[in-house]
Design a protein around this motif. Sequence first.
Motif, PDB file in Angstrom:
ATOM      1  N   ILE A 164       0.830  -1.205   0.000  1.00 27.41           N
ATOM      2  CA  ILE A 164       0.000   0.000   0.000  1.00 27.41           C
ATOM      3  C   ILE A 164       0.866   1.257   0.000  1.00 27.41           C
ATOM      4  N   GLU A 165       1.890   1.262   0.830  1.00 28.08           N
ATOM      5  CA  GLU A 165       2.774   2.431   0.880  1.00 28.08           C
ATOM      6  C   GLU A 165       3.502   2.618  -0.443  1.00 28.08           C
ATOM      7  N   ALA A 166       3.916   1.502  -1.059  1.00 29.87           N
ATOM      8  CA  ALA A 166       4.618   1.597  -2.344  1.00 29.87           C
ATOM      9  C   ALA A 166       3.694   2.125  -3.435  1.00 29.87           C
ATOM     10  N   ILE A 167       2.443   1.657  -3.447  1.00 26.83           N
ATOM     11  CA  ILE A 167       1.482   2.108  -4.460  1.00 26.83           C
ATOM     12  C   ILE A 167       1.189   3.592  -4.299  1.00 26.83           C
ATOM     13  N   CYS A 168       0.949   4.005  -3.072  1.00 26.03           N
ATOM     14  CA  CYS A 168       0.670   5.424  -2.835  1.00 26.03           C
ATOM     15  C   CYS A 168       1.877   6.284  -3.212  1.00 26.03           C
ATOM     16  N   GLY A 169       3.064   5.775  -2.913  1.00 25.00           N
ATOM     17  CA  GLY A 169       4.266   6.529  -3.250  1.00 25.00           C
ATOM     18  C   GLY A 169       4.465   6.653  -4.749  1.00 25.00           C
TER      19      GLY A 169
END
Length: 318
Positions: A164-169
Motif C-alpha cells: 500500500i505504501e509503495a502504491i501510494c508513493g
Amino acid sequence: MVSRATRLLLLLQLAIAMLLYLAARHWLGFASPLAATAFALFTIVAVRLAIAANNFGIAWLYRSATPHAHRLQWTAALRLFFEEFWASMASSSWTMAFCGFEHWTEGDPDLPPVLLIHGYGCNSGYWHSMSRALRRAGISHHALDLEPVFAGIDEFVPQVHLAIEAICGSSGRDRLIIVAHSMGGLVARAYLRRHGAGRILKVITLGTPHRGTGLANFGLGPNSAQMRWTGSAADGQCSAWLRELDSDEDVSLRKLFISLYSHHDNIVSPQLSSHLPGATNVELHGIGHVALALHPSVQSRVIEEIRAAAGKLNPTMA
C-alpha cells in the motif's frame, strides 16, 4: 510457491495421463492411439470434476437458506457447476501457474489505484482475468503474492502494508482501493485493524468468509483454522480469531466495505457468512466461488464501484 506447486501438479497430471495412455494401449485393449489419449484425458477431467462436485457437496452440508428470489432451476444449477469447474481449471491449471504478476499496471491518473489481494491457496495469477478488465477500464492496479501460503492471516499484514505504501508513493495518491477475494478480504480487515483507514478509500470483497466457512475445517495451516465455521448455519459459530477481529474492529469503518457474495458459493458456506453488517452487501446468485473474479458481471460491478469512488474523491468527475 503457489506457482511452483501448481506447475508440479500439472506435471503430475501429465505423468498420470501418460501412464493411463500406456495402460489403455497395452492392458485395456485400446487399438487406436486417439482413443487411448481420449481415455487418459477423460479420466483426468473426471477426477477434477469429482473434486469440484465434492466441494459443492460439502458446501451443501453447511449451507444457509437460499432466498426464494435466488433459487435456481436445474439448468441454471448445471451452468453454475460447469462455469465454476471451468474457472477452477483455468485458475489452477494456467493463470496461477504461469500468469502471476506483482508489477504496477499504469492507468488513468484520475481514477484511484487498486491493490488486488488474493485468497487462500492462490497467488496473484488468480487476478489475470480481472486485471485484463481493469486495464481495459484504464484503472491502475497492483497485485501481490501472500507468502508463506499457510501462515496466519495477521502475518500477511506487513506485506500488504508495504504494498500500500509503495502504491501510494509511486502513484502520488494518498488513498487506494482494495479489491480482495475470499481470505483476502479478511487480510484487508486485519490490515485496517492494525493500521487504520488513512490509506484506504474503499474495500471491495468478493466471496469473503467474514464469519467463516465450514470448508475451512478441511484446510491446512493457521489461516484455514482462523476461517473455520463449526456447526449448522443456524446454530454454529465462527472461529475465535474471527470473533476477536469482529470485537476489535472500528465498526464505523464498515461503511468503506462493499461485500459482493453469491448465494451459491461452493467454498464459503454458510453463504450468508459473506454478509458483513454495516457494509454495503451485494447479493449475487448462480456464480461459484472461484468464478467470482472471472465473471463479467462481477468485474463490471467492481469497475463501477471504483469509478464511483473516484467521483467522491474528485467531485468534478461526478
